[in-house]
Design an enzyme around this catalytic site. Structure first.
Site, PDB file in Angstrom:
ATOM      1  N   HIS A  24       0.856  -1.181   0.000  1.00 13.31           N
ATOM      2  CA  HIS A  24       0.000   0.000   0.000  1.00 13.31           C
ATOM      3  C   HIS A  24       0.896   1.236   0.000  1.00 13.31           C
ATOM      4  CE1 HIS A  24      -3.942   1.746   0.791  1.00 13.31           C
ATOM      5  NE2 HIS A  24      -3.267   2.698   1.406  1.00 13.31           N
ATOM      6  N   GLN A  80       9.258   0.854   9.675  1.00 10.56           N
ATOM      7  CA  GLN A  80       9.088   2.175  10.276  1.00 10.56           C
ATOM      8  C   GLN A  80       8.512   3.226   9.318  1.00 10.56           C
ATOM      9  OE1 GLN A  80      13.007   1.592  12.711  1.00 10.56           O
ATOM     10  NE2 GLN A  80      12.339   3.677  13.008  1.00 10.56           N
ATOM     11  N   ARG A  92       8.910  -4.898   0.158  1.00  9.53           N
ATOM     12  CA  ARG A  92       9.625  -3.769   0.743  1.00  9.53           C
ATOM     13  C   ARG A  92      11.017  -3.536   0.142  1.00  9.53           C
ATOM     14  NH1 ARG A  92       9.092  -5.580   6.799  1.00  9.53           N
ATOM     15  NH2 ARG A  92       9.587  -7.541   5.720  1.00  9.53           N
ATOM     16  N   LYS A 145       6.304   7.308  33.114  1.00 10.43           N
ATOM     17  CA  LYS A 145       4.947   7.510  32.571  1.00 10.43           C
ATOM     18  C   LYS A 145       4.049   6.351  33.009  1.00 10.43           C
ATOM     19  CE  LYS A 145       6.398   8.190  28.227  1.00 10.43           C
ATOM     20  NZ  LYS A 145       7.781   8.614  28.392  1.00 10.43           N
ATOM     21  N   GLN A 183      -3.628  -5.859  -7.815  1.00 10.87           N
ATOM     22  CA  GLN A 183      -4.171  -6.738  -6.780  1.00 10.87           C
ATOM     23  C   GLN A 183      -5.605  -6.322  -6.443  1.00 10.87           C
ATOM     24  OE1 GLN A 183      -3.498  -6.800  -2.350  1.00 10.87           O
ATOM     25  NE2 GLN A 183      -2.355  -8.654  -2.861  1.00 10.87           N
ATOM     26  N   HIS A 240      -3.521 -11.331   9.420  1.00 17.91           N
ATOM     27  CA  HIS A 240      -3.096 -10.106  10.111  1.00 17.91           C
ATOM     28  C   HIS A 240      -3.340 -10.190  11.612  1.00 17.91           C
ATOM     29  CE1 HIS A 240      -1.739  -8.127   6.634  1.00 17.91           C
ATOM     30  NE2 HIS A 240      -2.916  -7.867   6.102  1.00 17.91           N
ATOM     31  N   TYR A 293      -7.976 -12.044   4.780  1.00 20.29           N
ATOM     32  CA  TYR A 293      -8.979 -11.192   4.133  1.00 20.29           C
ATOM     33  C   TYR A 293     -10.188 -12.032   3.680  1.00 20.29           C
ATOM     34  CZ  TYR A 293      -5.694  -7.268   4.220  1.00 20.29           C
ATOM     35  OH  TYR A 293      -4.857  -6.257   4.627  1.00 20.29           O
ATOM     36  N   GLU A 309      -3.821 -13.792   4.072  1.00 17.22           N
ATOM     37  CA  GLU A 309      -3.634 -12.837   5.188  1.00 17.22           C
ATOM     38  C   GLU A 309      -4.921 -12.585   5.980  1.00 17.22           C
ATOM     39  OE1 GLU A 309      -0.836 -13.360   3.139  1.00 17.22           O
ATOM     40  OE2 GLU A 309       0.098 -12.018   4.567  1.00 17.22           O
ATOM     41  N   ARG A 340      -3.219 -15.398  -4.465  1.00 23.44           N
ATOM     42  CA  ARG A 340      -2.372 -15.412  -3.259  1.00 23.44           C
ATOM     43  C   ARG A 340      -3.058 -16.276  -2.228  1.00 23.44           C
ATOM     44  NH1 ARG A 340       0.324 -10.382  -0.570  1.00 23.44           N
ATOM     45  NH2 ARG A 340       1.408 -11.365   1.157  1.00 23.44           N
TER      46      ARG A 340
HETATM   47  P1  NAP Z   1      12.897   7.484  24.129  1.00 19.15           P
HETATM   48  O1  NAP Z   1      12.143   6.546  23.271  1.00 19.15           O
HETATM   49  O2  NAP Z   1      12.519   8.903  24.137  1.00 19.15           O
HETATM   50  O3  NAP Z   1      12.819   6.895  25.592  1.00 19.15           O
HETATM   51  C1  NAP Z   1      13.425   7.497  26.669  1.00 19.15           C
HETATM   52  C2  NAP Z   1      12.992   6.789  27.937  1.00 19.15           C
HETATM   53  O4  NAP Z   1      13.607   7.405  29.018  1.00 19.15           O
HETATM   54  C3  NAP Z   1      11.524   6.835  28.181  1.00 19.15           C
HETATM   55  O5  NAP Z   1      11.113   5.584  28.701  1.00 19.15           O
HETATM   56  C4  NAP Z   1      11.358   7.938  29.202  1.00 19.15           C
HETATM   57  O6  NAP Z   1      10.231   7.559  29.910  1.00 19.15           O
HETATM   58  C5  NAP Z   1      12.664   7.864  29.955  1.00 19.15           C
HETATM   59  N1  NAP Z   1      13.147   9.160  30.438  1.00 19.15           N
HETATM   60  C6  NAP Z   1      13.158  10.342  29.794  1.00 19.15           C
HETATM   61  N2  NAP Z   1      13.705  11.282  30.567  1.00 19.15           N
HETATM   62  C7  NAP Z   1      14.059  10.691  31.711  1.00 19.15           C
HETATM   63  C8  NAP Z   1      14.664  11.146  32.905  1.00 19.15           C
HETATM   64  N3  NAP Z   1      15.040  12.423  33.050  1.00 19.15           N
HETATM   65  N4  NAP Z   1      14.867  10.264  33.890  1.00 19.15           N
HETATM   66  C9  NAP Z   1      14.500   8.989  33.761  1.00 19.15           C
HETATM   67  N5  NAP Z   1      13.911   8.493  32.659  1.00 19.15           N
HETATM   68  C10 NAP Z   1      13.699   9.339  31.644  1.00 19.15           C
HETATM   69  O7  NAP Z   1      14.415   7.449  23.782  1.00 19.15           O
HETATM   70  P2  NAP Z   1      15.373   6.234  23.511  1.00 19.15           P
HETATM   71  O8  NAP Z   1      14.922   4.988  24.151  1.00 19.15           O
HETATM   72  O9  NAP Z   1      16.716   6.775  23.884  1.00 19.15           O
HETATM   73  O10 NAP Z   1      15.297   6.057  21.982  1.00 19.15           O
HETATM   74  C11 NAP Z   1      15.724   7.089  21.122  1.00 19.15           C
HETATM   75  C12 NAP Z   1      14.996   7.027  19.815  1.00 19.15           C
HETATM   76  O11 NAP Z   1      15.344   5.873  19.110  1.00 19.15           O
HETATM   77  C13 NAP Z   1      13.504   6.984  20.016  1.00 19.15           C
HETATM   78  O12 NAP Z   1      12.875   7.818  19.087  1.00 19.15           O
HETATM   79  C14 NAP Z   1      13.166   5.589  19.772  1.00 19.15           C
HETATM   80  O13 NAP Z   1      11.848   5.427  19.281  1.00 19.15           O
HETATM   81  C15 NAP Z   1      14.197   5.198  18.745  1.00 19.15           C
HETATM   82  N6  NAP Z   1      14.405   3.766  18.800  1.00 19.15           N
HETATM   83  C16 NAP Z   1      13.458   2.980  18.286  1.00 19.15           C
HETATM   84  C17 NAP Z   1      13.581   1.638  18.381  1.00 19.15           C
HETATM   85  C18 NAP Z   1      12.543   0.755  17.796  1.00 19.15           C
HETATM   86  O14 NAP Z   1      12.435  -0.361  18.173  1.00 19.15           O
HETATM   87  N7  NAP Z   1      11.752   1.191  16.855  1.00 19.15           N
HETATM   88  C19 NAP Z   1      14.667   1.074  18.999  1.00 19.15           C
HETATM   89  C20 NAP Z   1      15.637   1.898  19.535  1.00 19.15           C
HETATM   90  C21 NAP Z   1      15.483   3.262  19.442  1.00 19.15           C
HETATM   91  P3  NAP Z   1       9.686   8.256  31.230  1.00 19.15           P
HETATM   92  O15 NAP Z   1       9.946   9.717  31.026  1.00 19.15           O
HETATM   93  O16 NAP Z   1       8.245   7.895  31.278  1.00 19.15           O
HETATM   94  O17 NAP Z   1      10.455   7.634  32.319  1.00 19.15           O
HETATM   95 FE1  SF4 Z   2      12.173  -1.957   4.518  1.00 22.68          FE
HETATM   96 FE2  SF4 Z   2      12.126  -0.388   6.682  1.00 22.68          FE
HETATM   97 FE3  SF4 Z   2      12.236   0.634   4.204  1.00 22.68          FE
HETATM   98 FE4  SF4 Z   2      10.000  -0.495   5.085  1.00 22.68          FE
HETATM   99  S1  SF4 Z   2      10.944   1.333   5.904  1.00 22.68           S
HETATM  100  S2  SF4 Z   2      10.943  -0.781   3.109  1.00 22.68           S
HETATM  101  S3  SF4 Z   2      10.837  -2.170   6.257  1.00 22.68           S
HETATM  102  S4  SF4 Z   2      13.787  -0.590   5.232  1.00 22.68           S
END
Ligand code: NAP
Ligand code: SF4
Length: 671
Positions: free
Chosen positions: A28, A340, A312, A563, A101, A253, A167, A165, A215
């Site tokens: 999509h 993402q 993708r 939080k 599709q 799904h 559907y 999937e 499919r």
């Molecule tokens: P984040 O997602 O903003 O999380 C920060 C965490 O720290 C939150 O749980 C927050 O929750 C806590 N926090 C914030 N200020 C604080 C403080 N002063 N004292 C104690 N706790 C505090 O940041 P991140 O984990 O560093 O990730 C960075 C970015 O990378 C984010 O945008 C994240 O989405 C991205 N990322 C994504 C993935 C994924 O799987 N898609 C993986 C890794 C990173 P509380 O304030 O509620 O405690």
């Molecule tokens: Fe692949 Fe991530 Fe790009 Fe989607 S956003 S096409 S999953 S690399």
């Protein structure tokens, strides 16, 4: 001689010949609903130019009730034909082939008007469907056949009938969703009747010389799903009813098993398709988590399928096939299966694009044109933002120098790649390194860039990233308190009991790292056990009766956040549930709404409402978010040197590689 003789072999369909075995699977884009048909045409046109054998469009509804949401793209009025014609003309002008599709969502339609075999609400939709009566069923079949005829009129080379999937067609096939007692339910013969009638009527509507892909859900991954004998019977009957090609669908799904996420092993479901090989006479396509020509070639050479579907990967790189063909496979921008910018966008009502390739679906507006005047550009920081800016700028003809204090490229990506289940980041870092070398970007690694190093450049881009936020918790200087950087980049060890402060993306990643031993993503058998996936020939729907059997956790981990909301609520829309489920299966304790009182040698003392308690821990890992690292910006300003700030150095909050790469590319497109 090619490295991919099976992948690049033509496929003769009798009335048509595909130039190779690569099918671009349905995705999509979100562009059709915006009426942006020039962008749709450009999107598919570029993929056709890149040499893919056959494109399948995103799902098109055959009627309003079958749309995935009200207003979803479709082909249910003669007036739509001209729009679709713009797409097919463009694809044909590029020498490509494209099938539309036809997607009837049934009870998955996000609409009060949704219809289904039985009035059973799906767990992923708030709307209970109306059970169709005889006339209603006939209308759905007729609408699907009419959509197919219109697709032919619009210039498509074929249609794909979406039968998997979970559907509409799939909903008729299994008792899980079909509780009818008339001629459309009960016995398997009756439950197959609707999909078979659809295929026969579509074939009758389009004539014999038109590609008809079906499919087929080969492993439903839901309770009371199809047995594999039923899958084989359906495949044979679909062939007899007039299908040209059988494509593989994996999992509904609503299944609680990941099927395309990055933690799914590469080609992790090809074994299911392989079970159908030899049972039908028409070509069979395999699918899911195939993202390199090597893997695709191996599957075809090993007899897993006649053709390979990748979806993708064509967002990440429209030239996938052309690069594989011309010996430039290492230059293929890899899809890291993160969802993402593609699926997560779809489910947020945004246009799909790609973390690795911000031009995907934005081809008409984000152009990397040759620079009128080549300039000398310094990019400071070789993380995703800096790498992206450097590559786009160099690709446009600028002379780029990339600085980083680290000795290697990748920045934060080098931490992500250490997380079990995020191995795809290895390929992304490798690709950046390949492209940096190819573009002739000068590297100054292993030393801090200072103002005097940057004086001679025409433009300076600061992509210096982020620093871990200091949460200021009493006792955080104790020796058993470390940051995620110490753990993931610095080689620090953690003890058997760990408290993780902060449950954002990084807190979740760190917890995964701490509890996981050998990565199941690298071991398909381990992965199947972890998620309870069984052979559908032994257990209906491919669900192991004993359920998930994860390996025991390596450590006892408590994940904390202040939080009050559910931990992981802000993780990816389509992947957050996987991270939460994975940690739950490993016994990770997740606590929300905590106040950090102090860290002691015994662990961390928290308050939870009126309750005070000690979380006993040998190690406390701080993952409390990040702050911009832009100390160099102040020095540049003091020296009067203009500069651009991108990525985490610009805004650290909610920074991820998607935003970093996008911002780097968009800036560099204008330099
Ligand atoms: P984040 O997602 O903003 O999380 C920060 C965490 O720290 C939150 O749980 C927050 O929750 C806590 N926090 C914030 N200020 C604080 C403080 N002063 N004292 C104690 N706790 C505090 O940041 P991140 O984990 O560093 O990730 C960075 C970015 O990378 C984010 O945008 C994240 O989405 C991205 N990322 C994504 C993935 C994924 O799987 N898609 C993986 C890794 C990173 P509380 O304030 O509620 O405690
Ligand atoms: Fe692949 Fe991530 Fe790009 Fe989607 S956003 S096409 S999953 S690399």
């Amino acid at each position: 001689m090619t490295d991919y003789p099976h992948l690049l072999a033509p496929l003769d369909l009798g009335f048509a010949r595909l130039p190779n075995r690569v099918l671009m699977g349905s995705m999509h884009t979100g562009l059709e609903e915006r009426g942006d048909w020039d962008r749709v045409a450009e999107f598919y046109g570029l993929r056709a130019r890149g040499g893919v054998g056959l494109i399948v469009t995103g799902g098109m509804a055959p009627n309003p009730e079958g749309g995935v949401f009200p207003g979803a793209a479709g082909l249910y009025s003669a007036g739509d034909i001209a729009n679709h014609r713009r797409v097919t003309d463009r694809v044909h002008a590029e020498g490509g082939r494209i099938a539309m599709q036809i997607l009837h969502a049934g009870r998955y339609a996000y609409s009060p008007d949704c219809v289904a075999p039985s009035a059973l609400k799906s767990p992923i939709s708030p709307f209970p469907p109306k059970a169709l009566d005889e006339a209603g069923i006939e209308k759905q079949i007729a609408d699907i056949a009419t959509a197919a005829a219109r697709a032919r009129e619009a210039g498509y080379d074929g249609v794909e009938v979406m039968g998997s999937e979970g559907y509409f067609l799939n909903q008729f096939l299994v008792r899980h969703t079909n509780r009818r007692e008339d001629g459309w339910g009960g016995s398997y013969e009756n439950r197959m009747r609707l999909p078979l009638e659809v295929v026969a009527r579509v074939r009758a509507a389009v004539g014999p010389d038109f590609i008809l892909i079906y499919r087929l859900s080969m492993i439903d991954l839901v309770p009371d799903g199809s047995s594999f004998d039923e899958v084989i019977e359906l495949a044979q009957r679909v062939e007899a009813a007039g299908a040209t090609i059988l494509n593989t669908g994996i999992g509904w799904h609503e299944a609680r098993v990941p099927t395309i996420a990055t933690s799914v092993p590469r080609a992790g479901f090809a074994w299911v398709t392989q079970k159908l090989m030899g049972k039908v006479g028409i070509p069979v396509v395999t699918s899911n988590r195939i993202n390199t020509p090597e893997i695709a070639e191996g599957l075809l050479a090993g007899g897993a399928a006649d053709m390979v579907s990748m979806a993708r990967p064509f967002l990440a790189d429209p030239d996938f096939v052309a690069k594989a063909r011309s010996g430039r496979a290492r230059e293929i921008a890899p899809c890291i299966a993160c969802n993402q910018a593609c699926l997560d966008h779809t489910f947020s009502g945004k246009v799909s694009t790609c973390l690795v390739n911000p031009r995907a679906c934005f081809e008409t507006e984000l152009r990397y044109e040759a620079a009128a005047t080549p300039r000398r550009i310094a990019v400071v920081g070789a993380g995703p933002a800096g790498l992206s800016a450097a590559l786009v700028a160099a690709g446009r003809g600028h002379a780029v120098t990339l600085f980083d204090r680290a000795a290697s490229l990748g920045g934060q990506l080098n931490m992500a790649r250490r997380i079990p289940g995020k191995e795809e980041f290895d390929g992304l870092v490798d690709w950046f390194a390949t492209m940096v070398a190819r573009e002739g970007i000068a590297l100054k690694l292993g030393a801090e860039a200072r103002v005097e190093d940057l004086l001679s450049y025409d433009a300076v881009v600061l992509a210096t990233g982020v620093l871990p936020r200091d949460p200021g918790i009493a006792g955080q200087d104790l020796p058993h308190v470390i940051s995620y950087v110490d753990l993931l980049a610095g080689g620090a060890e953690a003890g058997p009991r760990v408290a993780v402060v902060g449950a954002g993306g990084i807190g979740f990643d760190v917890a995964e790292y701490l509890v996981t031993g050998d990565s199941p993503t690298r071991d398909p058998a381990l992965w199947r056990a972890e998620w309870g996936v069984a052979d559908p020939a032994r257990h209906r729907g491919g669900l192991a009766p004993e359920g998930p059997r994860p390996e025991p956790p390596r450590r006892a981990v408590t994940l904390l956040q202040r939080k009050a909301e559910k931990p992981g609520k802000r993780l990816g829309k389509t992947t957050g549930w996987i991270h939460r489920a994975a940690l739950q299966m490993k016994g990770v304790t997740m606590l929300s709404g905590v106040t950090y009182d102090r860290i002691t040698p015994e662990g961390i003392e928290i308050s939870l409402g009126p309750d005070r308690r000690l979380i006993a821990a040998d190690t406390v890992v701080l993952c409390a978010g990040q702050e911009p690292e832009r100390s160099l910006a102040a020095d540049l300003e003091a020296a009067g040197i203009a500069h651009h700030v991108i990525g985490g150095a610009d805004v650290a909050a909610e920074l991820d590689a998607k935003r970093a790469i996008d911002q780097g590319a968009r800036l560099a497109a204008t330099l």
